[in-house]
Scaffold this active site. Structure first.
Site, PDB file in Angstrom:
ATOM      1  N   PRO A  84      10.193  -4.879  -0.506  1.00 41.17           N
ATOM      2  CA  PRO A  84      11.441  -4.659   0.467  1.00 41.17           C
ATOM      3  C   PRO A  84      10.775  -4.080   1.604  1.00 41.17           C
ATOM      4  O   PRO A  84       9.874  -3.698   2.000  1.00 41.17           O
ATOM      5  CB  PRO A  84      11.950  -3.240  -0.306  1.00 41.17           C
ATOM      6  CG  PRO A  84      10.964  -2.766  -1.277  1.00 41.17           C
ATOM      7  CD  PRO A  84      10.218  -4.017  -1.526  1.00 41.17           C
ATOM      8  N   ASP A 131      -1.546  -1.100  11.300  1.00 41.33           N
ATOM      9  CA  ASP A 131      -2.049  -1.264  10.003  1.00 41.33           C
ATOM     10  C   ASP A 131      -2.697  -2.531   9.276  1.00 41.33           C
ATOM     11  O   ASP A 131      -3.068  -2.657   7.837  1.00 41.33           O
ATOM     12  CB  ASP A 131      -1.429  -0.507   8.974  1.00 41.33           C
ATOM     13  CG  ASP A 131       0.157  -1.073   8.688  1.00 41.33           C
ATOM     14  OD1 ASP A 131       0.486  -2.040   9.662  1.00 41.33           O
ATOM     15  OD2 ASP A 131       1.028  -0.620   8.095  1.00 41.33           O
ATOM     16  N   GLY A 191      10.890  -2.422   5.683  1.00 46.10           N
ATOM     17  CA  GLY A 191      11.238  -1.240   6.191  1.00 46.10           C
ATOM     18  C   GLY A 191      10.996  -0.197   5.297  1.00 46.10           C
ATOM     19  O   GLY A 191      11.746   0.762   5.228  1.00 46.10           O
ATOM     20  N   ALA A 192      10.121  -0.109   4.048  1.00 46.72           N
ATOM     21  CA  ALA A 192      10.147   0.594   2.985  1.00 46.72           C
ATOM     22  C   ALA A 192       8.745   1.824   2.905  1.00 46.72           C
ATOM     23  O   ALA A 192       8.675   2.425   2.108  1.00 46.72           O
ATOM     24  CB  ALA A 192      10.146  -0.322   1.850  1.00 46.72           C
ATOM     25  N   LYS A 212       0.843  -1.225   0.040  1.00 44.96           N
ATOM     26  CA  LYS A 212      -0.015   0.164   0.193  1.00 44.96           C
ATOM     27  C   LYS A 212       0.920   1.264  -0.023  1.00 44.96           C
ATOM     28  O   LYS A 212       2.112   1.232   0.177  1.00 44.96           O
ATOM     29  CB  LYS A 212      -1.068   0.078   1.203  1.00 44.96           C
ATOM     30  CG  LYS A 212      -0.282   0.008   2.559  1.00 44.96           C
ATOM     31  CD  LYS A 212       0.197   1.440   3.142  1.00 44.96           C
ATOM     32  CE  LYS A 212       0.665   1.207   4.347  1.00 44.96           C
ATOM     33  NZ  LYS A 212       1.534   2.608   4.931  1.00 44.96           N
ATOM     34  N   ILE A 218       5.728   0.562   2.898  1.00 44.57           N
ATOM     35  CA  ILE A 218       4.830   0.061   1.883  1.00 44.57           C
ATOM     36  C   ILE A 218       4.069  -0.944   2.611  1.00 44.57           C
ATOM     37  O   ILE A 218       3.059  -1.575   2.047  1.00 44.57           O
ATOM     38  CB  ILE A 218       5.271  -0.307   0.564  1.00 44.57           C
ATOM     39  CG1 ILE A 218       6.511  -1.369   0.533  1.00 44.57           C
ATOM     40  CG2 ILE A 218       5.916   0.825   0.017  1.00 44.57           C
ATOM     41  CD1 ILE A 218       7.094  -1.819  -0.671  1.00 44.57           C
ATOM     42  N   GLY A 219       3.929  -1.322   4.137  1.00 52.05           N
ATOM     43  CA  GLY A 219       3.337  -2.333   4.630  1.00 52.05           C
ATOM     44  C   GLY A 219       3.388  -3.886   4.266  1.00 52.05           C
ATOM     45  O   GLY A 219       2.583  -4.344   4.293  1.00 52.05           O
TER      46      GLY A 219
END
Length: 272
Positions: free
Chosen positions: A92, A134, A94-95, A8, A97-98
């Site tokens: 990836p 999240d 820790g980016a 996301k 993007i969940g």
């Protein structure tokens, strides 16, 4: 059974206040995109967890996939269950993007199907919220206005599925603690929910990510990528979450992404 836990992006992110419990209240719009991991779950006589793709650091017991399995098992929903789990990690870590949250939420949905638990969406969301703030977003996996400490959601009417999304991850690790260290919480003059109701070509000057503002001087690469995306014709571009991934929304597809963003992990595709 196989599923594809997707990423996301955050359309805007405001840190509105610090709470008495030590957390922060935020607001954002979460939008799902088609970039995804692959997760397979099969009933088995013995428990097994295998990963391929990107290496995943840390103890496997702390992976949200395993925590999701243990959560339902400890609830007594499948007391004698064993499964073979295969995660092919593409997103990836820790980016912003969940990816990990999606893996945990999709694991709950897979277990619900494989073991025919007949859990409702509301029940799945309740279990997902125990895994992370999240995670419950990925149960319905549709555009949502997010508020509270990041665990309350409200459906928004937003369809960007025909746009082309470009994500560029410069492989800079930014911890959540580091991201929050540069933040001074304040309530915005205009809510993100109101901003995203306006045409997308108006977002550039109004839709902001507070983390990006706080980190841009320390990590100039983030701003460089953002400016380059705008130069390539992005209608809107921003850092997502606490970073360091930057995304651009386009009316067209781009060619030669890996050459244009050397040393970065790049993805191009559609929203969901």
């Amino acid at each position: 059974m196989v599923s594809f836990p997707n990423a996301k992006v955050n359309l805007g992110l405001n840190i509105t206040e610090k709470r008495s419990d030590g957390y922060h209240n935020i607001e954002s719009v979460f939008y799902p995109i088609a970039w995804a991991d692959m997760l397979e779950v099969v009933k088995s006589e013995e428990q097994h967890f295998q990963t391929t793709g990107l290496p995943i650091p840390g103890d496997a017991a702390n992976n949200l996939i395993i925590k999701a399995f243990d959560l339902l098992k400890n609830e007594g929903l499948m007391p004698d269950a064993h499964v073979n789990i295969h995660l092919h990690k593409i997103l990836p870590m820790g980016a912003g993007i969940g990816g990990g949250s999606a893996d945990g939420a999709f694991m709950l949905k897979l277990l619900n199907e494989v073991f025919e638990l007949n859990l409702s969406i509301t029940q799945l969301q309740g279990y997902a919220s125990q895994l992370g703030s999240d995670c419950s977003f990925f149960i319905e996996n549709k555009p949502m206005y997010c508020f509270g400490r990041g665990n309350e959601f409200e459906t928004v009417n937003l369809d960007l599925s025909k746009k082309t999304w470009v994500l560029v991850n410069p492989q800079i690790h930014i911890s959540t603690a580091e991201a929050y260290a540069s933040i001074k919480p304040q309530k915005p003059e205009v809510s993100i929910k109101e901003i995203i109701a306006q045409p997308i070509n108006t977002w550039k000057d109004t839709l902001v990510n507070d983390f990006e503002i706080g980190l841009k001087d320390k990590y100039p690469k983030i701003l460089e990528i953002k400016d380059k995306l705008y130069g390539l014709g992005a209608i809107y571009a921003s850092m997502t979450g606490s970073g360091s991934t930057v995304f651009g929304i386009f009316d067209k597809e781009l060619e030669g992404l890996s050459e244009m963003f050397s040393g970065c992990i790049c993805w191009q595709g559609k929203g969901i």
